[in-house]
Design an enzyme around this catalytic site. Structure first.
Site, PDB file in Angstrom:
ATOM      1  N   MET A  28       0.841  -1.200   0.000  1.00  0.00           N
ATOM      2  CA  MET A  28       0.000   0.000   0.000  1.00  0.00           C
ATOM      3  C   MET A  28       0.875   1.250   0.000  1.00  0.00           C
ATOM      4  O   MET A  28       0.399   2.354   0.270  1.00  0.00           O
ATOM      5  CB  MET A  28      -0.925   0.005   1.217  1.00  0.00           C
ATOM      6  CG  MET A  28      -1.890  -1.186   1.201  1.00  0.00           C
ATOM      7  SD  MET A  28      -3.384  -0.921   2.158  1.00  0.00           S
ATOM      8  CE  MET A  28      -2.713  -0.672   3.780  1.00  0.00           C
ATOM      9  N   HIS A  32       8.968   1.361   3.426  1.00  0.00           N
ATOM     10  CA  HIS A  32      10.010   1.334   4.439  1.00  0.00           C
ATOM     11  C   HIS A  32      10.841   0.070   4.211  1.00  0.00           C
ATOM     12  O   HIS A  32      10.583  -0.675   3.249  1.00  0.00           O
ATOM     13  CB  HIS A  32       9.414   1.394   5.849  1.00  0.00           C
ATOM     14  CG  HIS A  32       8.343   0.369   6.087  1.00  0.00           C
ATOM     15  ND1 HIS A  32       8.596  -0.981   6.127  1.00  0.00           N
ATOM     16  CD2 HIS A  32       6.991   0.493   6.244  1.00  0.00           C
ATOM     17  CE1 HIS A  32       7.471  -1.634   6.359  1.00  0.00           C
ATOM     18  NE2 HIS A  32       6.465  -0.771   6.408  1.00  0.00           N
ATOM     19  N   GLU A  33      11.777  -0.182   5.112  1.00  0.00           N
ATOM     20  CA  GLU A  33      12.696  -1.309   4.878  1.00  0.00           C
ATOM     21  C   GLU A  33      12.008  -2.667   4.903  1.00  0.00           C
ATOM     22  O   GLU A  33      12.540  -3.633   4.350  1.00  0.00           O
ATOM     23  CB  GLU A  33      13.844  -1.269   5.893  1.00  0.00           C
ATOM     24  CG  GLU A  33      14.863  -0.189   5.545  1.00  0.00           C
ATOM     25  CD  GLU A  33      15.730   0.185   6.729  1.00  0.00           C
ATOM     26  OE1 GLU A  33      16.083  -0.717   7.505  1.00  0.00           O
ATOM     27  OE2 GLU A  33      16.038   1.376   6.875  1.00  0.00           O
ATOM     28  N   GLY A  34      10.845  -2.751   5.528  1.00  0.00           N
ATOM     29  CA  GLY A  34      10.076  -4.001   5.485  1.00  0.00           C
ATOM     30  C   GLY A  34       9.681  -4.327   4.052  1.00  0.00           C
ATOM     31  O   GLY A  34       9.897  -5.438   3.550  1.00  0.00           O
ATOM     32  N   HIS A  35       9.116  -3.326   3.366  1.00  0.00           N
ATOM     33  CA  HIS A  35       8.741  -3.525   1.955  1.00  0.00           C
ATOM     34  C   HIS A  35       9.973  -3.855   1.114  1.00  0.00           C
ATOM     35  O   HIS A  35       9.923  -4.690   0.216  1.00  0.00           O
ATOM     36  CB  HIS A  35       8.103  -2.254   1.385  1.00  0.00           C
ATOM     37  CG  HIS A  35       6.846  -1.814   2.079  1.00  0.00           C
ATOM     38  ND1 HIS A  35       6.785  -0.665   2.824  1.00  0.00           N
ATOM     39  CD2 HIS A  35       5.613  -2.355   2.126  1.00  0.00           C
ATOM     40  CE1 HIS A  35       5.566  -0.507   3.306  1.00  0.00           C
ATOM     41  NE2 HIS A  35       4.827  -1.518   2.901  1.00  0.00           N
ATOM     42  N   LYS A 147       5.025  -9.978   9.048  1.00  0.00           N
ATOM     43  CA  LYS A 147       4.443  -8.934   9.902  1.00  0.00           C
ATOM     44  C   LYS A 147       2.922  -9.072   9.912  1.00  0.00           C
ATOM     45  O   LYS A 147       2.272  -8.891  10.924  1.00  0.00           O
ATOM     46  CB  LYS A 147       4.871  -7.571   9.344  1.00  0.00           C
ATOM     47  CG  LYS A 147       3.999  -6.400   9.724  1.00  0.00           C
ATOM     48  CD  LYS A 147       4.574  -5.678  10.904  1.00  0.00           C
ATOM     49  CE  LYS A 147       3.668  -4.639  11.503  1.00  0.00           C
ATOM     50  NZ  LYS A 147       2.877  -3.869  10.574  1.00  0.00           N
ATOM     51  N   SER A 183       6.492  -0.212  10.152  1.00  0.00           N
ATOM     52  CA  SER A 183       5.135  -0.120   9.617  1.00  0.00           C
ATOM     53  C   SER A 183       4.912   1.284   9.065  1.00  0.00           C
ATOM     54  O   SER A 183       5.408   2.264   9.642  1.00  0.00           O
ATOM     55  CB  SER A 183       4.120  -0.379  10.748  1.00  0.00           C
ATOM     56  OG  SER A 183       2.827   0.035  10.356  1.00  0.00           O
ATOM     57  N   SER A 184       4.149   1.369   7.979  1.00  0.00           N
ATOM     58  CA  SER A 184       3.808   2.692   7.432  1.00  0.00           C
ATOM     59  C   SER A 184       3.052   3.507   8.475  1.00  0.00           C
ATOM     60  O   SER A 184       3.102   4.736   8.489  1.00  0.00           O
ATOM     61  CB  SER A 184       2.947   2.549   6.178  1.00  0.00           C
ATOM     62  OG  SER A 184       3.580   1.705   5.244  1.00  0.00           O
ATOM     63  N   ARG A 185       2.321   2.815   9.359  1.00  0.00           N
ATOM     64  CA  ARG A 185       1.498   3.513  10.354  1.00  0.00           C
ATOM     65  C   ARG A 185       2.339   4.065  11.523  1.00  0.00           C
ATOM     66  O   ARG A 185       1.806   4.828  12.332  1.00  0.00           O
ATOM     67  CB  ARG A 185       0.404   2.586  10.891  1.00  0.00           C
ATOM     68  CG  ARG A 185      -0.699   2.307   9.865  1.00  0.00           C
ATOM     69  CD  ARG A 185      -1.893   1.584  10.475  1.00  0.00           C
ATOM     70  NE  ARG A 185      -3.041   1.565   9.586  1.00  0.00           N
ATOM     71  CZ  ARG A 185      -3.408   0.510   8.841  1.00  0.00           C
ATOM     72  NH1 ARG A 185      -2.711  -0.610   8.860  1.00  0.00           N
ATOM     73  NH2 ARG A 185      -4.480   0.592   8.060  1.00  0.00           N
TER      74      ARG A 185
HETATM   75  P1  AMP Z   1       1.514  -2.848   3.501  1.00  0.00           P
HETATM   76  O1  AMP Z   1       2.023  -1.821   2.564  1.00  0.00           O
HETATM   77  O2  AMP Z   1       1.572  -2.439   4.941  1.00  0.00           O
HETATM   78  O3  AMP Z   1       0.184  -3.421   3.088  1.00  0.00           O
HETATM   79  O4  AMP Z   1       2.541  -4.057   3.417  1.00  0.00           O
HETATM   80  C1  AMP Z   1       2.862  -4.643   2.190  1.00  0.00           C
HETATM   81  C2  AMP Z   1       3.647  -5.896   2.429  1.00  0.00           C
HETATM   82  O5  AMP Z   1       4.831  -5.586   3.168  1.00  0.00           O
HETATM   83  C3  AMP Z   1       2.882  -6.947   3.255  1.00  0.00           C
HETATM   84  O6  AMP Z   1       3.152  -8.241   2.747  1.00  0.00           O
HETATM   85  C4  AMP Z   1       3.462  -6.767   4.624  1.00  0.00           C
HETATM   86  O7  AMP Z   1       3.393  -7.939   5.431  1.00  0.00           O
HETATM   87  C5  AMP Z   1       4.901  -6.427   4.304  1.00  0.00           C
HETATM   88  N1  AMP Z   1       5.494  -5.724   5.432  1.00  0.00           N
HETATM   89  C6  AMP Z   1       5.046  -4.589   6.033  1.00  0.00           C
HETATM   90  N2  AMP Z   1       5.825  -4.261   7.073  1.00  0.00           N
HETATM   91  C7  AMP Z   1       6.787  -5.222   7.149  1.00  0.00           C
HETATM   92  C8  AMP Z   1       7.893  -5.455   8.025  1.00  0.00           C
HETATM   93  N3  AMP Z   1       8.166  -4.652   9.039  1.00  0.00           N
HETATM   94  N4  AMP Z   1       8.660  -6.543   7.795  1.00  0.00           N
HETATM   95  C9  AMP Z   1       8.391  -7.382   6.771  1.00  0.00           C
HETATM   96  N5  AMP Z   1       7.368  -7.209   5.911  1.00  0.00           N
HETATM   97  C10 AMP Z   1       6.581  -6.157   6.096  1.00  0.00           C
END
Ligand code: AMP
Length: 272
Positions: A28, A32-35, A147, A183-185
């Site tokens: 979405m 961040h580094e998770g993505h 996550k 997290s983006s949040r």
């Molecule tokens: P989002 O943009 O929050 O919907 O996340 C998109 C994808 O990134 C989803 O598969 C999430 O599980 C993954 N994601 C978000 N935050 C993290 C994180 N901190 N570590 C690993 N994956 C993440």
């Protein structure tokens, strides 16, 4: 890297590349580094990496943060390009949902646990958009973060139940140096809330290590963060049922409201 906003344009780009492997990273945005860890995993195994950036309205409840969800497509595209994404797919809502749609994909019983209790329509929206993205991109592999452990488990089930010829690849949670899951949040948090938020993972870890009970951790998290627990539960993983003697993997999952911000985190581990 190319940025495409229509399904037709993305499909035209992908058509001549179909003999190569395609990795899809659904997001979405507000990267961040998770993505970026998902992108790194996708790059390792695939010739082409498609990242979708779409704040999907159907997975937000009526009183949730769809309108205020952080968005910055220009910055996201810079980060995606640096990370080696081949195509960013950034459609608008009309492109993804030109009609109301009368055939639905439903997430089923697993969607009623954990986040489903306070977000009853959330996972129906998730499976709807992910099914559409799978059909639009037709990737070889798709990457999801642990996550969102419940989302990952539900998508694995959807792929099996609907015979999507796609390999689902889980990626471990990326954390800040102090343990808070990225997290983006997290940008919603005030400085004070942000300083207290690492208590969530600290207390999860201490339950997992047998140093305290779930009931004790619930109180500890609320006291340390000034927040309110939405849930703090241990279930079998990935089936999200009450653990039994034959359970092999557990998920210890938490959702906490810190002010208006709802943060989730979890630990998945093997029972020994
Ligand atoms: P989002 O943009 O929050 O919907 O996340 C998109 C994808 O990134 C989803 O598969 C999430 O599980 C993954 N994601 C978000 N935050 C993290 C994180 N901190 N570590 C690993 N994956 C993440």
């Amino acid at each position: 890297m190319k940025v495409l906003t229509t399904i037709e344009a993305l499909r035209a780009e992908l058509a001549p590349l179909r003999k190569q492997s395609i990795g899809l990273v659904p997001t979405m945005g507000y990267l961040h580094e998770g993505h970026l860890a998902l992108v790194a995993a996708a790059k390792q195994a695939n010739a082409i990496v498609v990242m979708s950036i779409f704040v999907n309205p159907t997975q937000f409840g009526p009183n949730e943060d769809f309108e205020s969800y952080p968005r910055d497509l220009a910055r996201d595209c810079q980060l995606a390009e640096q990370a080696g994404v081949t195509f960013v797919f950034a459609p608008n809502v009309e492109e993804m949902y030109p009609t109301q749609g009368s055939v639905v994909v439903q997430a089923g019983a697993m969607a009623r646990e954990l986040c489903g209790k306070s977000r009853p329509t959330h996972f129906d929206g998730v499976v709807q958009v992910v099914a559409k993205l799978f059909n639009i991109v037709q990737p070889t592999r798709a990457y999801f973060g642990q996550k969102d452990a419940q989302q990952l488990a539900i998508i694995e089930t959807m792929v099996r139940d609907f015979n999507f010829p796609i390999e689902i690849c889980p990626v471990a949670i990326v954390r800040e140096a102090d343990g808070l899951a990225k997290s983006s949040r997290n940008v919603y948090l005030t400085e004070e809330q942000r300083a207290k938020a690492p208590a969530i993972f600290k207390e999860l870890t201490s339950i997992q290590q047998g140093q305290q009970t779930i009931a004790e951790a619930r109180i500890a998290i609320e006291q340390a963060t000034g927040g309110k627990i939405d849930y703090l539960t241990q279930l079998s993983y990935p089936d999200l049922a009450d653990p039994t003697a034959s359970t092999k993997h557990l998920v210890l999952a938490v959702a906490v409201f810190i002010g208006k911000t709802r943060l989730i985190d979890n630990i998945i581990w093997e029972v020994v």
